[in-house]
Design a protein around this motif. Structure first.
Motif, PDB file in Angstrom:
ATOM      1  N   SER A 114      -5.961   7.471  -8.937  1.00  0.00           N
ATOM      2  CA  SER A 114      -5.069   6.504  -8.696  1.00  0.00           C
ATOM      3  C   SER A 114      -5.070   5.694  -7.188  1.00  0.00           C
ATOM      4  O   SER A 114      -4.120   5.027  -6.883  1.00  0.00           O
ATOM      5  N   ARG A 115      -6.125   6.201  -6.504  1.00  0.00           N
ATOM      6  CA  ARG A 115      -6.478   5.596  -5.220  1.00  0.00           C
ATOM      7  C   ARG A 115      -6.346   4.000  -5.485  1.00  0.00           C
ATOM      8  O   ARG A 115      -7.522   3.750  -6.285  1.00  0.00           O
ATOM      9  N   ARG A 116      -5.982   3.193  -4.516  1.00  0.00           N
ATOM     10  CA  ARG A 116      -6.475   1.852  -4.517  1.00  0.00           C
ATOM     11  C   ARG A 116      -7.258   1.572  -3.121  1.00  0.00           C
ATOM     12  O   ARG A 116      -7.011   2.147  -2.291  1.00  0.00           O
ATOM     13  N   VAL A 117      -8.474   0.745  -3.433  1.00  0.00           N
ATOM     14  CA  VAL A 117      -9.264   0.407  -2.215  1.00  0.00           C
ATOM     15  C   VAL A 117      -9.333  -0.838  -2.076  1.00  0.00           C
ATOM     16  O   VAL A 117      -9.184  -1.697  -2.793  1.00  0.00           O
ATOM     17  N   ASP A 153      -3.580   5.292  -0.736  1.00  0.00           N
ATOM     18  CA  ASP A 153      -4.466   4.165  -0.805  1.00  0.00           C
ATOM     19  C   ASP A 153      -5.544   3.883   0.351  1.00  0.00           C
ATOM     20  O   ASP A 153      -5.082   4.588   1.550  1.00  0.00           O
ATOM     21  N   ALA A 189     -12.597   4.787  -5.636  1.00  0.00           N
ATOM     22  CA  ALA A 189     -11.306   4.387  -6.134  1.00  0.00           C
ATOM     23  C   ALA A 189     -10.932   5.312  -7.551  1.00  0.00           C
ATOM     24  O   ALA A 189     -10.031   4.901  -8.383  1.00  0.00           O
ATOM     25  N   VAL A 205      -7.161   6.105   5.409  1.00  0.00           N
ATOM     26  CA  VAL A 205      -6.193   6.267   4.089  1.00  0.00           C
ATOM     27  C   VAL A 205      -4.864   6.162   4.630  1.00  0.00           C
ATOM     28  O   VAL A 205      -4.451   6.889   5.578  1.00  0.00           O
ATOM     29  N   SER A 221      -7.078  12.166  -0.786  1.00  0.00           N
ATOM     30  CA  SER A 221      -7.745  11.021  -0.864  1.00  0.00           C
ATOM     31  C   SER A 221      -8.861  10.920   0.026  1.00  0.00           C
ATOM     32  O   SER A 221      -9.873  10.507  -0.499  1.00  0.00           O
ATOM     33  N   LEU A 226       0.795  -1.326  -0.245  1.00  0.00           N
ATOM     34  CA  LEU A 226       0.036  -0.109  -0.138  1.00  0.00           C
ATOM     35  C   LEU A 226       0.890   1.276   0.032  1.00  0.00           C
ATOM     36  O   LEU A 226       1.764   1.427   0.503  1.00  0.00           O
ATOM     37  N   LYS A 227       0.057   2.215  -0.846  1.00  0.00           N
ATOM     38  CA  LYS A 227       1.045   3.438  -0.708  1.00  0.00           C
ATOM     39  C   LYS A 227       0.493   4.593  -0.246  1.00  0.00           C
ATOM     40  O   LYS A 227      -0.932   4.433  -0.127  1.00  0.00           O
TER      41      LYS A 227
END
Length: 244
Positions: free
Chosen positions: A114-117, A82, A111, A170, A225, A78-79
């Motif tokens: 560039s957000r990853r969920v 995210d 999402a 987040v 985010s 995870l960055k």
């Protein structure tokens, strides 16, 4: 049990008019969460203060509890920015299941960009988890995706009050990045930065500047985010009591 199923809720299919309690640690998070249908409390990054606030809070006035804010990354994949939607919260030998059923449309809206969920567990801590090796050890011990200082307290309160609970956090500082000691010490209880203390620290040790800049960029990315995740709070009708 859906929101509104507790005593005092509206009968039938009518919407429960009571607000959802949003638990945050920083004023920036509280500002993002604030709005109609929300009662927001902020711990100022002090677990004992949060417990004291909840002790005098009447659970009959709310229909559920959501922990909402930033967190430290434990999962190395995870960055910053995210999103972790909690399946459970862990603290010591205790765990609390979370119950927010996100549909695919809500996940897709969160999402965007560039957000990853991800769905995963959150570890609760009583102080900031800053060092990489401590993050790695906590991840190995718990398998949690992230760590924060409010979710375990909010989850315990919800369980004691027989209220549905959920959490969205987040990633601010990823597992690969240590929080600089100066960044932690210069953070005021409300989440603002003590600029004078920060500048004096950099003057004494200029090599800390690069790490501080990276930390600031990560934190700002996480807040952007988090703003994009506010729709999660508006999905309160999906909040359910998790099956134990």
């Amino acid at each position: 049990m859906k929101l509104g199923a507790r005593d005092g809720a509206s009968a039938g299919n009518r919407i429960d008019p009571r607000p959802v309690l949003i638990v945050t640690g920083l004023v920036q998070e509280a500002r993002i969460a604030a709005g109609p249908g929300m009662t927001v409390i902020c711990s100022s990054s002090d677990p004992q203060q949060l417990r004291a606030l909840l002790t005098v809070f009447d659970p009959a006035t709310i229909r559920g509890v959501i922990s909402f804010g930033v967190a430290g990354g434990l999962d190395p994949s995870l960055k910053s920015g995210d999103v972790v939607v909690a399946t459970e919260v862990l603290a010591g030998d205790t765990r609390w299941l979370a119950g927010l059923a996100l549909n695919e449309e809500m996940i897709a809206s969160v999402a965007l960009g560039s957000r990853r969920v991800v769905r995963g567990s959150l570890a609760g801590a009583e102080q900031v988890v800053a060092a990489r090796h401590i993050k790695a050890a906590l991840h190995l011990e718990t398998g949690a995706a992230a760590v924060d200082m409010e979710s375990h307290i909010a989850a315990a309160y919800a369980a004691e009050s027989d209220l549905p609970f959920a959490a969205l956090r987040v990633i601010a500082d990823p597992a690969s990045r240590a929080l600089p000691a100066l960044a932690v010490s210069a953070l005021k209880p409300n989440g603002d930065v003590d600029l004078g203390k920060l500048l004096r620290g950099v003057a004494r040790n200029p090599t800390t500047l690069r790490a501080l800049v990276s930390t600031g960029l990560d934190f700002n990315r996480a807040l952007r985010s988090l703003r994009g995740c506010r729709g999660f709070l508006l999905g309160g009708e999906s909040l359910v009591a998790a099956d134990l």
